[in-house]
Write a protein that holds these residues in place. Structure first.
Motif, PDB file in Angstrom:
ATOM      1  N   ARG A   1      -1.121  10.586  -2.829  1.00 25.84           N
ATOM      2  CA  ARG A   1       0.181  11.222  -2.605  1.00 25.84           C
ATOM      3  C   ARG A   1       0.036  12.719  -2.881  1.00 25.84           C
ATOM      4  NH1 ARG A   1       4.520   8.952  -1.275  1.00 25.84           N
ATOM      5  NH2 ARG A   1       3.745   6.876  -1.817  1.00 25.84           N
ATOM      6  N   THR A   2       0.230  13.517  -1.825  1.00 23.77           N
ATOM      7  CA  THR A   2       0.006  14.953  -1.940  1.00 23.77           C
ATOM      8  C   THR A   2       1.291  15.770  -1.856  1.00 23.77           C
ATOM      9  OG1 THR A   2      -0.470  15.000   0.451  1.00 23.77           O
ATOM     10  CG2 THR A   2      -2.352  14.849  -1.055  1.00 23.77           C
ATOM     11  N   GLU A   3       2.431  15.112  -1.623  1.00 22.78           N
ATOM     12  CA  GLU A   3       3.713  15.812  -1.592  1.00 22.78           C
ATOM     13  C   GLU A   3       4.590  15.291  -2.725  1.00 22.78           C
ATOM     14  OE1 GLU A   3       5.508  15.573   2.253  1.00 22.78           O
ATOM     15  OE2 GLU A   3       3.783  16.476   3.268  1.00 22.78           O
ATOM     16  N   PRO A   4       4.787  16.066  -3.793  1.00 24.60           N
ATOM     17  CA  PRO A   4       5.594  15.616  -4.933  1.00 24.60           C
ATOM     18  C   PRO A   4       6.984  15.157  -4.494  1.00 24.60           C
ATOM     19  CG  PRO A   4       4.463  17.669  -5.455  1.00 24.60           C
ATOM     20  CD  PRO A   4       4.260  17.429  -3.991  1.00 24.60           C
ATOM     21  N   GLY A   5       7.421  14.038  -5.060  1.00 24.58           N
ATOM     22  CA  GLY A   5       8.743  13.522  -4.750  1.00 24.58           C
ATOM     23  C   GLY A   5       8.817  12.670  -3.497  1.00 24.58           C
ATOM     24  N   SER A   6       7.717  12.562  -2.754  1.00 25.82           N
ATOM     25  CA  SER A   6       7.732  11.750  -1.535  1.00 25.82           C
ATOM     26  C   SER A   6       7.699  10.266  -1.899  1.00 25.82           C
ATOM     27  CB  SER A   6       6.539  12.100  -0.637  1.00 25.82           C
ATOM     28  OG  SER A   6       5.313  11.845  -1.309  1.00 25.82           O
ATOM     29  N   ARG A   7       8.148   9.425  -0.977  1.00 27.17           N
ATOM     30  CA  ARG A   7       8.211   7.987  -1.210  1.00 27.17           C
ATOM     31  C   ARG A   7       7.641   7.234  -0.016  1.00 27.17           C
ATOM     32  NH1 ARG A   7      12.434   5.357  -1.350  1.00 27.17           N
ATOM     33  NH2 ARG A   7      11.936   3.913  -3.031  1.00 27.17           N
ATOM     34  N   ARG A   8       7.154   6.028  -0.327  1.00 23.98           N
ATOM     35  CA  ARG A   8       6.660   5.106   0.679  1.00 23.98           C
ATOM     36  C   ARG A   8       5.599   5.778   1.569  1.00 23.98           C
ATOM     37  NH1 ARG A   8       6.950   0.427  -0.955  1.00 23.98           N
ATOM     38  NH2 ARG A   8       6.807  -0.386   1.168  1.00 23.98           N
ATOM     39  N   HIS A   9       5.780   5.701   2.886  1.00 18.46           N
ATOM     40  CA  HIS A   9       4.728   6.144   3.790  1.00 18.46           C
ATOM     41  C   HIS A   9       4.622   7.658   3.915  1.00 18.46           C
ATOM     42  CE1 HIS A   9       6.367   2.220   5.374  1.00 18.46           C
ATOM     43  NE2 HIS A   9       5.105   1.888   5.148  1.00 18.46           N
ATOM     44  N   GLU A  10       5.640   8.361   3.473  1.00 14.97           N
ATOM     45  CA  GLU A  10       5.647   9.818   3.630  1.00 14.97           C
ATOM     46  C   GLU A  10       4.845  10.500   2.517  1.00 14.97           C
ATOM     47  OE1 GLU A  10       6.934  11.115   6.309  1.00 14.97           O
ATOM     48  OE2 GLU A  10       7.612   9.137   6.970  1.00 14.97           O
ATOM     49  N   GLY A  11       4.306  11.675   2.840  1.00 14.46           N
ATOM     50  CA  GLY A  11       3.665  12.496   1.821  1.00 14.46           C
ATOM     51  C   GLY A  11       2.320  12.017   1.341  1.00 14.46           C
ATOM     52  N   LEU A  12       1.652  11.140   2.101  1.00 14.48           N
ATOM     53  CA  LEU A  12       0.326  10.652   1.732  1.00 14.48           C
ATOM     54  C   LEU A  12      -0.736  11.377   2.548  1.00 14.48           C
ATOM     55  CD1 LEU A  12       1.108   6.829   1.687  1.00 14.48           C
ATOM     56  CD2 LEU A  12       0.819   8.304  -0.314  1.00 14.48           C
ATOM     57  N   SER A  13      -1.912  11.567   1.954  1.00 16.63           N
ATOM     58  CA  SER A  13      -3.019  12.210   2.661  1.00 16.63           C
ATOM     59  C   SER A  13      -4.281  11.374   2.512  1.00 16.63           C
ATOM     60  CB  SER A  13      -3.267  13.626   2.137  1.00 16.63           C
ATOM     61  OG  SER A  13      -2.144  14.460   2.386  1.00 16.63           O
ATOM     62  N   PHE A  14      -5.144  11.478   3.508  1.00 15.15           N
ATOM     63  CA  PHE A  14      -6.391  10.711   3.571  1.00 15.15           C
ATOM     64  C   PHE A  14      -7.525  11.664   3.228  1.00 15.15           C
ATOM     65  CE2 PHE A  14      -9.978   8.606   5.477  1.00 15.15           C
ATOM     66  CZ  PHE A  14      -9.674   7.242   5.527  1.00 15.15           C
ATOM     67  N   LEU A  15      -8.096  11.502   2.023  1.00 12.88           N
ATOM     68  CA  LEU A  15      -9.081  12.452   1.504  1.00 12.88           C
ATOM     69  C   LEU A  15     -10.462  11.820   1.398  1.00 12.88           C
ATOM     70  CD1 LEU A  15      -6.917  13.917  -1.415  1.00 12.88           C
ATOM     71  CD2 LEU A  15      -7.181  14.853   0.892  1.00 12.88           C
ATOM     72  N   LEU A  16     -11.490  12.625   1.584  1.00 11.63           N
ATOM     73  CA  LEU A  16     -12.887  12.217   1.434  1.00 11.63           C
ATOM     74  C   LEU A  16     -13.409  12.819   0.135  1.00 11.63           C
ATOM     75  CD1 LEU A  16     -14.007  12.990   5.114  1.00 11.63           C
ATOM     76  CD2 LEU A  16     -12.990  10.874   4.212  1.00 11.63           C
TER      77      LEU A  16
ATOM     78  N   LEU B   1       0.809  -1.214   0.000  1.00  6.66           N
ATOM     79  CA  LEU B   1       0.000   0.000   0.000  1.00  6.66           C
ATOM     80  C   LEU B   1       0.846   1.270   0.000  1.00  6.66           C
ATOM     81  CD1 LEU B   1      -2.855   1.164   0.100  1.00  6.66           C
ATOM     82  CD2 LEU B   1      -2.774   0.977   2.595  1.00  6.66           C
ATOM     83  N   ALA B   2       2.055   1.191   0.556  1.00  9.51           N
ATOM     84  CA  ALA B   2       2.898   2.384   0.628  1.00  9.51           C
ATOM     85  C   ALA B   2       3.374   2.852  -0.738  1.00  9.51           C
ATOM     86  CB  ALA B   2       4.105   2.118   1.530  1.00  9.51           C
ATOM     87  N   ASN B   3       3.113   2.054  -1.778  1.00  9.36           N
ATOM     88  CA  ASN B   3       3.538   2.410  -3.132  1.00  9.36           C
ATOM     89  C   ASN B   3       2.463   3.186  -3.893  1.00  9.36           C
ATOM     90  OD1 ASN B   3       5.544   2.387  -5.163  1.00  9.36           O
ATOM     91  ND2 ASN B   3       4.553   0.674  -6.198  1.00  9.36           N
ATOM     92  N   VAL B   4       1.515   3.759  -3.175  1.00 11.43           N
ATOM     93  CA  VAL B   4       0.422   4.519  -3.792  1.00 11.43           C
ATOM     94  C   VAL B   4       0.964   5.603  -4.722  1.00 11.43           C
ATOM     95  CG1 VAL B   4      -1.286   6.298  -3.229  1.00 11.43           C
ATOM     96  CG2 VAL B   4      -1.360   4.096  -2.070  1.00 11.43           C
ATOM     97  N   GLN B   5       0.344   5.677  -5.925  1.00 13.60           N
ATOM     98  CA  GLN B   5       0.769   6.672  -6.911  1.00 13.60           C
ATOM     99  C   GLN B   5      -0.321   7.684  -7.264  1.00 13.60           C
ATOM    100  OE1 GLN B   5       3.990   6.911  -8.015  1.00 13.60           O
ATOM    101  NE2 GLN B   5       4.284   5.352  -6.425  1.00 13.60           N
ATOM    102  N   THR B   6      -1.566   7.431  -6.876  1.00 14.09           N
ATOM    103  CA  THR B   6      -2.616   8.418  -7.107  1.00 14.09           C
ATOM    104  C   THR B   6      -2.200   9.742  -6.471  1.00 14.09           C
ATOM    105  OG1 THR B   6      -4.406   6.806  -7.245  1.00 14.09           O
ATOM    106  CG2 THR B   6      -5.009   9.035  -6.565  1.00 14.09           C
ATOM    107  N   LYS B   7      -2.302  10.818  -7.224  1.00 13.31           N
ATOM    108  CA  LYS B   7      -1.812  12.116  -6.767  1.00 13.31           C
ATOM    109  C   LYS B   7      -2.968  13.082  -6.516  1.00 13.31           C
ATOM    110  CE  LYS B   7       2.673  11.792  -9.124  1.00 13.31           C
ATOM    111  NZ  LYS B   7       2.523  10.343  -9.388  1.00 13.31           N
ATOM    112  N   ALA B   8      -2.743  13.972  -5.595  1.00 14.84           N
ATOM    113  CA  ALA B   8      -3.695  15.055  -5.336  1.00 14.84           C
ATOM    114  C   ALA B   8      -2.915  16.329  -5.066  1.00 14.84           C
ATOM    115  CB  ALA B   8      -4.588  14.719  -4.155  1.00 14.84           C
ATOM    116  N   ARG B   9      -3.391  17.417  -5.623  1.00 16.61           N
ATOM    117  CA  ARG B   9      -2.734  18.709  -5.384  1.00 16.61           C
ATOM    118  C   ARG B   9      -3.779  19.694  -4.858  1.00 16.61           C
ATOM    119  NH1 ARG B   9      -4.057  18.592 -10.807  1.00 16.61           N
ATOM    120  NH2 ARG B   9      -4.865  20.544 -11.693  1.00 16.61           N
ATOM    121  N   LEU B  10      -3.350  20.573  -4.003  1.00 16.01           N
ATOM    122  CA  LEU B  10      -4.247  21.538  -3.387  1.00 16.01           C
ATOM    123  C   LEU B  10      -4.286  22.810  -4.225  1.00 16.01           C
ATOM    124  CD1 LEU B  10      -6.067  22.104  -0.965  1.00 16.01           C
ATOM    125  CD2 LEU B  10      -4.076  23.029   0.223  1.00 16.01           C
ATOM    126  N   VAL B  11      -5.473  23.152  -4.672  1.00 19.59           N
ATOM    127  CA  VAL B  11      -5.682  24.377  -5.446  1.00 19.59           C
ATOM    128  C   VAL B  11      -6.250  25.432  -4.500  1.00 19.59           C
ATOM    129  CG1 VAL B  11      -6.897  25.434  -7.380  1.00 19.59           C
ATOM    130  CG2 VAL B  11      -6.088  23.062  -7.550  1.00 19.59           C
TER     131      VAL B  11
END
Length: 398
Positions: A185-200, A142-152
């Motif tokens: 993944r909401t932090e570009p360049g992050s890997r594994r468990h870092e930089g992930l966010s839980f969105l609704l 699961l830590a290999n998640v690639q779906t991206k989200a950016r905050l506008v």
């Protein structure tokens, strides 16, 4: 620990049993036994109505704190409810992901505004949820998640929003859901468990496409979900942005809670049914088959007692969730294999006159192939036990 029930608990069991007996009648009587793993396509709308009937009578969100609309029942009373629900052969509920997983996670990690917005609708079964975790390249890993989200950021005409792009897969009942909780993944360049966010994220929007996946069992409860510029509010991130891994793991802890006891009662019902099939077709006279059925009976009782000990103990052993998942998944898969041996050649053909209509034992066998994969594969559970509990060297990862 003491595994006996108090007089108050026994009185509560009688109350649950009596209510189910009274209400699983009339328009709901035909729903007994419907739904469940590999069978979620059965009578969905009718089971939804039943789930809302449960809610109207206070039989949802039993363990939630009363201040969040739950009943605040004890662990043992929650166990009793799940046991009696399974024993009554009541239909599988359609609100499991919202009630048992997301709701407790919002109680623990959500903001007051998120709790006020979503918890009452989950409790009343007004909004259905699905889980956006697995991806084509990030299933058990699961830590290999690639779906991206950016905050506008907000402007003079629009509010701040998260914009999502990516794909999720094996998303149970996404085609029947209103919302999806997404690990992105909401932090570009992050890997594994870092930089992930839980969105609704709301599903009914132009940027979300749901494609059902037809299974060997004939149903299509699993889905692919594609996000192409999908949007959700900037305030609909649970926990801190970039710290979603902890929230996601907290939710998975709820997945292996008291409802597992009801699942085990369901397994027991399947086992008793298989014994009756073996008795009816004569395979029970085979000493090897009889021994396998006896072994399955003993093993299931050990699984039940271990689950009760793990849930109710003050000092829960490290790795208890992984051990439980390994044990019950393997047991249920072996039960499916045993069912095919009991049926013999009859297990190889569909029902007469049907193009592709499986009986309950064929469906059990086919769906149980997935038991050792979904919810954390056997390989991942063994790695968790080896690395995090036993302290063995970590597996090499690319």
């Amino acid at each position: 620990m003491d595994l006996t029930y108090s007089e108050a608990d026994q009185a509560f069991r009688a109350e649950v049993r009596a209510w189910l007996e009274e209400h699983l009648s009339g328009e709901y009587a035909a729903l007994r036994g419907l739904g469940g793993a590999g069978r979620d396509h059965e009578a969905h709308d009718e089971r939804l109505a039943w789930n809302r009937h449960l809610a109207a009578h206070g039989w949802t969100c039993l363990g939630w704190p009363t201040e969040h609309g739950g009943r605040g029942l004890s662990l043992w009373q929650q166990v009793i409810f799940h046991e009696e629900y399974a024993r009554a052969d009541a239909p599988a509920r359609v609100n499991h992901l919202g009630e048992e997983l997301l709701g407790p996670t919002l109680v623990e990690h959500g903001t007051p505004a998120q709790q006020e917005r979503f918890l009452p609708r989950i409790r009343a079964v007004e909004e259905l949820w699905c889980q956006g975790y697995s991806e084509p390249g990030a299933g058990s890993d699961l830590a290999n998640v690639q779906t991206k989200a950016r905050l506008v950021s907000a402007s003079s005409t629009t509010e701040g929003q998260w914009v999502l792009d990516g794909q999720k897969v094996w998303t149970s009942n996404a085609h029947e859901s209103d919302w999806i909780f997404v690990l992105a993944r909401t932090e570009p360049g992050s890997r594994r468990h870092e930089g992930l966010s839980f969105l609704l994220v709301p599903i009914d929007q132009e940027g979300v496409e749901v494609r059902p996946i037809e299974q060997l069992t004939g149903g299509s409860e699993f889905n692919e979900v594609f996000f192409t510029g999908a949007r959700t509010g900037a305030d609909l991130v649970v926990g801190e942005p970039g710290r979603g891994w902890a929230v996601a793991m907290s939710l998975l802890g709820h997945e292996r809670g008291v409802s597992v006891l009801g699942q085990i009662v369901g397994f027991s019902r399947e086992l008793r049914g298989l014994v009756e099939v073996a008795r009816g077709n004569g395979t029970l006279d085979d000493p090897v088959v009889r021994d396998r059925l006896a072994r399955a009976t003993v093993e299931l009782e050990v699984i039940r007692l271990n689950a009760l000990r793990s849930l109710g103990g003050t000092d829960r052993p490290a790795g208890a969730d992984s051990i439980a998942k390994l044990v019950w998944a393997g047991w249920h898969q072996r039960l499916g294999e045993l069912a095919m041996d009991v049926l013999g050649p009859a297990g190889l053909t569909a029902r007469p006159g049907a193009t592709y209509e499986l009986d309950e034992w064929q469906r059990l066998y086919l769906f149980s192939r997935a038991d050792t994969i979904y919810g954390g594969s056997d390989e991942v559970q063994r790695n968790i036990l080896a690395e995090r509990v036993l302290g063995l060297p970590r597996e090499a990862r690319g």
